[in-house]
Design an enzyme around this catalytic site. Sequence first.
Site, PDB file in Angstrom:
ATOM      1  NE  ARG A   1     -21.193  35.060 -46.655  1.00 49.23           N
ATOM      2  CZ  ARG A   1     -21.811  35.209 -47.818  1.00 49.23           C
ATOM      3  NH1 ARG A   1     -21.295  34.696 -48.924  1.00 49.23           N
ATOM      4  NH2 ARG A   1     -22.964  35.829 -47.909  1.00 49.23           N
TER       5      ARG A   1
ATOM      6  CE1 TYR B   1     -14.938  40.879 -40.708  1.00 49.38           C
ATOM      7  CE2 TYR B   1     -16.515  39.532 -41.918  1.00 49.38           C
ATOM      8  CZ  TYR B   1     -16.251  40.549 -41.016  1.00 49.38           C
ATOM      9  OH  TYR B   1     -17.280  41.217 -40.414  1.00 49.38           O
TER      10      TYR B   1
ATOM     11  CE  LYS C   1     -23.083  32.053 -43.516  1.00 50.20           C
ATOM     12  NZ  LYS C   1     -24.524  31.916 -43.344  1.00 50.20           N
TER      13      LYS C   1
ATOM     14  CG  HIS D   1     -28.348  30.388 -45.111  1.00 42.96           C
ATOM     15  ND1 HIS D   1     -28.378  31.488 -45.942  1.00 42.96           N
ATOM     16  CD2 HIS D   1     -27.714  30.801 -43.983  1.00 42.96           C
ATOM     17  CE1 HIS D   1     -27.787  32.501 -45.353  1.00 42.96           C
ATOM     18  NE2 HIS D   1     -27.381  32.119 -44.163  1.00 42.96           N
TER      19      HIS D   1
ATOM     20  CB  SER E   1     -27.942  39.023 -46.148  1.00 39.73           C
ATOM     21  OG  SER E   1     -27.865  39.363 -47.496  1.00 39.73           O
TER      22      SER E   1
ATOM     23  CB  CYS F   1     -34.716  39.108 -44.334  1.00 35.13           C
ATOM     24  SG  CYS F   1     -34.865  39.463 -46.091  1.00 35.13           S
TER      25      CYS F   1
ATOM     26  CG  ASP G   1     -26.239  31.627 -40.427  1.00 36.49           C
ATOM     27  OD1 ASP G   1     -27.032  32.257 -41.156  1.00 36.49           O
ATOM     28  OD2 ASP G   1     -25.064  31.397 -40.742  1.00 36.49           O
TER      29      ASP G   1
ATOM     30  NE  ARG H   1     -21.254  39.600 -40.055  1.00 36.39           N
ATOM     31  CZ  ARG H   1     -22.348  39.048 -40.549  1.00 36.39           C
ATOM     32  NH1 ARG H   1     -23.049  38.188 -39.847  1.00 36.39           N
ATOM     33  NH2 ARG H   1     -22.756  39.358 -41.761  1.00 36.39           N
TER      34      ARG H   1
HETATM   35  O1  O2Y Z   1     -19.229  38.256 -44.133  1.00 35.01           O
HETATM   36  C1  O2Y Z   1     -19.086  37.244 -43.448  1.00 35.01           C
HETATM   37  O2  O2Y Z   1     -18.050  36.578 -43.449  1.00 35.01           O
HETATM   38  C2  O2Y Z   1     -20.153  36.794 -42.585  1.00 35.01           C
HETATM   39  S1  O2Y Z   1     -21.543  36.308 -43.473  1.00 35.01           S
HETATM   40  C3  O2Y Z   1     -22.654  35.603 -42.355  1.00 35.01           C
HETATM   41  C4  O2Y Z   1     -22.323  35.527 -41.024  1.00 35.01           C
HETATM   42  C5  O2Y Z   1     -23.222  34.953 -40.139  1.00 35.01           C
HETATM   43  C6  O2Y Z   1     -24.376  34.444 -40.616  1.00 35.01           C
HETATM   44  N1  O2Y Z   1     -24.693  34.509 -41.922  1.00 35.01           N
HETATM   45  C7  O2Y Z   1     -23.875  35.100 -42.788  1.00 35.01           C
HETATM   46  C8  O2Y Z   1     -24.347  35.125 -44.215  1.00 35.01           C
HETATM   47  O3  O2Y Z   1     -23.745  35.728 -45.082  1.00 35.01           O
HETATM   48  O4  O2Y Z   1     -25.377  34.488 -44.479  1.00 35.01           O
HETATM   49 MN    MN Z   2     -26.139  33.300 -42.876  1.00 35.77          MN
END
Ligand code: O2Y
Ligand code: MN
Length: 595
Positions: free
Chosen positions: A70, A198, A207, A227, A249, A251, A278, A367
Site C-alpha cells: 500500500r 497490488y 481497505k 480494522h 501491523s 502484531c 482483518d 501475501r
Molecule cells: O500492502 C498491502 O496492500 C496489503 S496491506 C493489508 C493486507 C491485509 C490485511 N491488512 C493489511 C493492512 O495493511 O492492514
Molecule cells: Mn489490515
Amino acid sequence: MPSQLATLNDWVDDVARLTQPERIHWCDGSEQERQALLELMLASGDLLALNPDTHPDCYLHRSSPSDVARVEHLTFVCTSEREDAGPNNNWMAPADAHPKIDALFAGSMRGRTMYVVPYCMGPIGSPISRCGVEITDSPYVVANMRIMTRMGSAALARIEREERFVKGLHSIGELDPERRFIMHFPEELSIKSYGSGYGGNALLGKKCHALRIASHQARSEGWLAEHMLIVGIENPQGETRYVAAAFPSACGKTNLAMLIPPEGYRAAGWKVWTVGDDICWMQPGEDGQLWAINPEAGYFGVAPGTSQKTNPNALAMLTRDAIFTNVALTADNQPWWEGLDERVPATDWQGRDYDPANGPAAHPNSRFTVSARQCPSWTPKAEEPAGVPISAIVFGGRRASLVPLVFEARDWTHGVLVGAAMASETTAAATGAVGVVRRDPMAMKPFCGYNFGDYWNHWLSFDQPGRKLPKVFHVNWFRKGADGQFLWPGFGDNMRVLEWMLRRVEGSVEAAETPIGLLPQPGDLNADDVAPEAVDLLLGVDTDGWREELAAIAAYFDGYGERMPQALLAECERISAALEARPQTAQSRRASSHA
Ligand code: O2Y
Ligand code: MN
C-alpha cells in the site's frame, strides 16, 4: 443492457468513454469465468502454476518490484472540506482530485479488457452488508476479488434491488510510482485508484471500501467499520462468545484470528472459531448489543513468518486453491517464505536464482489470497446474516516496555480512550526503523475515512441508555525483560489472556483497580508456568512511566484541535490525576526498571 440499473450502466459507459478499453466483461463470478481468467493469466505470464501435487490449484503472481505494498503517501481522502478529512489523512479537494486522476485514466485501458466486478461486502443476505462495483483492467484483481468478496451475479442482483453501491474505478496504468494515486470520495461513495496492481491499492473492496469509505458511511448511519479481527471462543460448556480485536501491523493479528488453544485447553473442551482476520462491521442490534459481520470472504494474509508454530491453521488452508503474491519458490515449485521452514528456496520473489546477497527470498510484504472457508477454524457463523454479538473489544500494540500484558477499561469512555491512544513499536519489516513508538488509534491510522476527532466522537456516541456494549481491553503480547527476551509465550498461549477476559465478561473473576484500568489479580491469570518476576513485570503499573505516556497521549490529541472530544481529554486528566496521587510502589519500580 448488462444490468437493469441505469445508473450502473451509465457509469460503466462513462468509464469506457474515458478509458477506451478494447472490450468490456461483466463478471458473473462463475467457475467457468474463473477458469477462463486463470488460463488467460497463465498464458500471459501474470500467473505461474505451482506444484500440482503439493499445492493443487495454487498460483504465483509476481508484481512489479516497484509495486509491492500500500502507498499511504499517495492515498487521499477527498472531502469538500479539508477539516473533514482531518490531520490523519492526506487531503485533496474533489474539484482538484477528479481532473487530476481522470487525466491519468484517459485512454488507460486501450487494448485491454475492462472488467465490471459487482461485489457484496458481507453475506449477501445480511442487512449489515454493503455492495460495490469495481471496474478494473487487471484480471489478477478480478481473481482476487472473487476470493475476497462475494462477487458476481448475486451481488449484482442486490445492487439492482438497493440501487446503491460504491463505485470503484481501478487501472494498473503503467505501474509507474510517479503516476499513482489512490483517491477516496466518501461524500460520493466512490474510489479512484490508478497505477498500482497490488493488494490494498487495487482490491478496492478491502481497505478502500470496507474501511475508508465504510467508516465515513458508518458514521452517518450509526454503525462502525473497524480494522478488527473477529474470533469466537467456545468454552467447555459449549457457549461461544465473540471478540473483536484491533492491532497495528506486525502484531500477529491473523495468528490471533486463527489461534489454536494449548493442549490443556483443547482437552478441557475450549475451541476458537475464526469469523474474520482483518475487518469488522458492527451495528447496534435491537437488544442493545453490537452485532458484527466480517465483510470479507477471504484472507489476504502476509506470508513471511507464517509457520507451523505461529499459525498452523493458516498453513493448513494454503495447500490448495490459493494465489500467492511475491513469495519465493523451492526447486520443486512450492511456495516458500522466510520463517516457513528450514528449506532453502531456489528462486526469489522476483524470479531470480536465490542469492542471500539480494535480500530476503520472499518479499517481506508477500501475501496469500485464500477463501476464508478453507481455514480449519472457519465457522458458518461468518455467513450469519444477523452477524455475531460482540462481548469484548480488544485493542493491542507491540510495546517492549511499560504496557501490561492485559488491562480492562473502566467503562466505555475509558475504552474509547484506550483505543484512541493505541501505539505500537515499528518492526524492520514495516518501516526499516526498529522500535519507534507510533500512534495508531484503533489501528485505523491509514484507514479512517474522516477526521479522527469526529471518529472518536462517533465511538463515544454509542454509549446510550439500553445499550449492552462490550467490555474493552488492551493487550500487549510483546513485553520484554532486561535480557531483551519476550516475557510472555504468545501465540496459542494468548488463549490464557482471552480466558481471563471472558471470565471478566461473565463476571466470574474480580480485577485489581489501578489508575490505568483493571488488571488481573495474582493467580487469576493462568500463568503458573511463567516466572513470578516475569508476571510481576507483565502485570505491573509503572506509575512514572505512565505519567510520561499520558503526557505523550495528550500532546498527540492536541493535533486534533477543536474536533477533539472533550470527554477523552477529561478522561486523560482523570487518569493523570490518579497517577499523581499514586506513589511509585515497589512493584511499579520493578515494572519500570526493565523499561
Ligand atoms: O500492502 C498491502 O496492500 C496489503 S496491506 C493489508 C493486507 C491485509 C490485511 N491488512 C493489511 C493492512 O495493511 O492492514
Ligand atoms: Mn489490515
